[in-house]
Design an enzyme around this catalytic site. Structure first.
Site, PDB file in Angstrom:
ATOM      1  CG  HIS A  45     -22.240 -36.969  10.562  1.00 28.35           C
ATOM      2  ND1 HIS A  45     -23.417 -36.187  10.829  1.00 28.35           N
ATOM      3  CD2 HIS A  45     -22.443 -37.929  11.335  1.00 28.35           C
ATOM      4  CE1 HIS A  45     -24.019 -36.874  11.659  1.00 28.35           C
ATOM      5  NE2 HIS A  45     -23.596 -37.830  12.013  1.00 28.35           N
ATOM      6  CB  SER A  60      -6.882 -28.385 -17.463  1.00 28.48           C
ATOM      7  OG  SER A  60      -6.474 -27.100 -17.379  1.00 28.48           O
ATOM      8  CD  GLU A  80     -16.344 -32.295 -12.514  1.00 29.09           C
ATOM      9  OE1 GLU A  80     -16.490 -31.068 -12.254  1.00 29.09           O
ATOM     10  OE2 GLU A  80     -15.513 -32.494 -13.339  1.00 29.09           O
TER      11      GLU A  80
END
Ligand code: ARG
Length: 459
Positions: free
Chosen positions: A153, A274, A287
């Protein structure tokens, strides 16, 4: 190529919807290889002369050279790769070229080309998986005894070793590899010679063409041969599942590189910055691997929906099979290569992992097991005792191994000093030596086993 019965050419929009050359030109090698095998067979059985057979084969080799060097002009008016190649062959060698399409149809031709392409794609995917497995085993070896939190979990459950975690993916990927091998083996029957749908009246030798193209045997039913695409669907299913596995690892990399975890660092070569926040290091490649099942499962659903309810035999619907399958395998090979690069160059922060492994009272099960083993306490009672000890630790803000013996004894007076031997995360993973368990010893045994298996792998 088929205009004999037509008075007018196609409408522009008809040409646009019908032409597939922009997609299926990727099949040019398979198309030419298939045509050469067909021409040689036609000559061998006497359907065309040996001289014509030779001219066709030589001509096809010239076409291949033109395509290879970029000298070839693909034409949408000629619809697809099959007619582009054949038309150029006729331009180059004239009359003998017009005999190539004897005893075949584009229906068996495309089915053959596409099977050969998909077979290659499955084998390449299996090889690329092997490369990633080696990278994972290398990381497992370098970090066999690095302790990290194991989760259920996503809550800290019990300590595990990072090596064990890496090897979990090696197992998954091994099943993916074998799925690609199975798919490649199952599809290895040759449609060529099924012609349009019913076979042919010419005395062709389908065993010969099948063997020449590396197939185990010819497809035994001409209708099935031209109208089945389950080989592509199965391959893209295997790709979907493999991409799904990669996405889980990708998600873990995204989490682990986040400062909240700080378990690993990706090298500059696999990070991006970035444009506004100078401090950022983003795991974009991970990603994108996480997102890749979107593309591949999308292709799978394209293929399944395309085939659903299609009556036998060939229908033009099936022309859509290639864009979807190519996209799936392009995506998978990108994801596998990127994941191999990331895993190979991963920097593991063992201190951060160890510190996290000690959080969340992760050795509580070890304490309960100690009571069962040394005090013969029934497990359910031990579970209750440890629950109360955890409550004390929580109240005092201490980990289990930092609690005083008197605290432990306040819950169960039978607890003795030697309990501390099992409360550290190192002791915990070290004690888990059952088959398939996480101990560094187990991990090293499994690594040795994988190394032998990799050596025995056919290349
Ligand atoms: N471009 C076609 C395809 O990919 C080749 C087969 C065309 N056959 C036909 N009967 N129109 O499916």
């Amino acid at each position: 190529m088929w205009g004999g019965r037509f008075a007018e050419g196609p409408a522009a929009i008809m040409r646009d919807i019908n032409a597939s050359i922009s997609v299926d030109k990727r099949l040019w090698r398979e198309d030419i290889t298939g045509s050469k095998a067909h021409a040689e067979m036609l000559a061998a059985v006497g359907v065309i002369s040996e001289a014509d057979g030779k001219e066709i084969v030589d001509g096809l080799e010239r076409v291949a050279q033109e395509i290879e060097t970029g000298a070839f002009t693909f034409s949408a008016d000629l619809e697809d790769i099959h007619m582009n190649v054949e038309a150029r062959l006729i331009e180059l060698i004239g009359e003998p070229g017009r005999r190539l399409h004897t005893a075949r149809s584009r229906n068996d031709q495309v089915a053959t080309d596409f099977r050969m392409w998909t077979r290659r794609a499955c084998r390449d995917a299996a090889d690329a998986i092997g490369v990633l497995q080696v990278a994972l085993v290398d990381q497992a070896e370098a970090n066999a005894d690095v302790v990290m939190p194991g989760y259920t979990h996503l809550q800290i459950a019990q300590p595990v070793t990072f090596g064990h975690h890496m090897l979990a993916y090696v197992e998954m990927l091994e099943r993916d590899r074998s799925r690609f091998a199975d798919a490649a083996a199952r599809m290895n029957e040759c449609p060529l010679g099924a012609a349009a749908l019913a076979g042919t009246s010419f005395p062709i030798d389908r065993n010969r063409t099948a063997a020449a193209l590396g197939f185990d045997r010819p497809c035994a039913n001409s209708l099935d041969a031209v109208s089945s695409r389950d080989f592509a669907i199965e391959a893209v299913m295997a790709a979907s599942l493999c991409a799904t596995h990669l996405s889980r690892l990708a998600e873990e990399l995204v989490m682990w590189t986040s400062p909240h975890f700080g378990f690993v660092r990706l090298p500059d070569a696999f990070s991006t910055g970035s444009s506004i926040m100078p401090q950022k290091r983003n795991p974009d490649a991970a990603e994108l691997c996480r997102a890749m099942p979107g593309r591949i499962v999308g292709a799978l659903s394209t293929l399944l929906i395309m085939m659903k309810g299609l009556p036998l035999a060939y229908a033009k619907d099936m022309q859509e099979d290639k864009a979807a399958t190519f996209a799936a395998f392009d995506g998978l090979s990108l994801a596998l290569a990127a994941m191999s690069g990331m895993i190979r160059n991963l920097n593991v922060n063992r201190d951060a992992m160890r510190a996290a492994a000690a959080l969340g009272y992760s050795t509580a099960t070890d304490l309960a097991d100690w009571l069962v083993r040394t005090r013969r306490t029934p497990f359910r009672r031990a579970h209750e005792i440890v629950g109360r000890i955890v409550a004390i630790a929580e109240k005092k803000g201490l980990t289990l191994d930092k609690l005083a013996l008197s605290d432990l004894q306040s819950v169960d007076p039978e607890i003795t000093q030697d309990v501390y031997d099992v409360l550290s995360v190192e002791a915990s993973v070290g004690s888990r030596t059952s088959f398939g368990a996480t101990s560094p010893t187990n991990v090293r045994e499994r690594i040795a086993d994988w190394r032998t298996r990799f050596e025995e792998m056919p290349t």
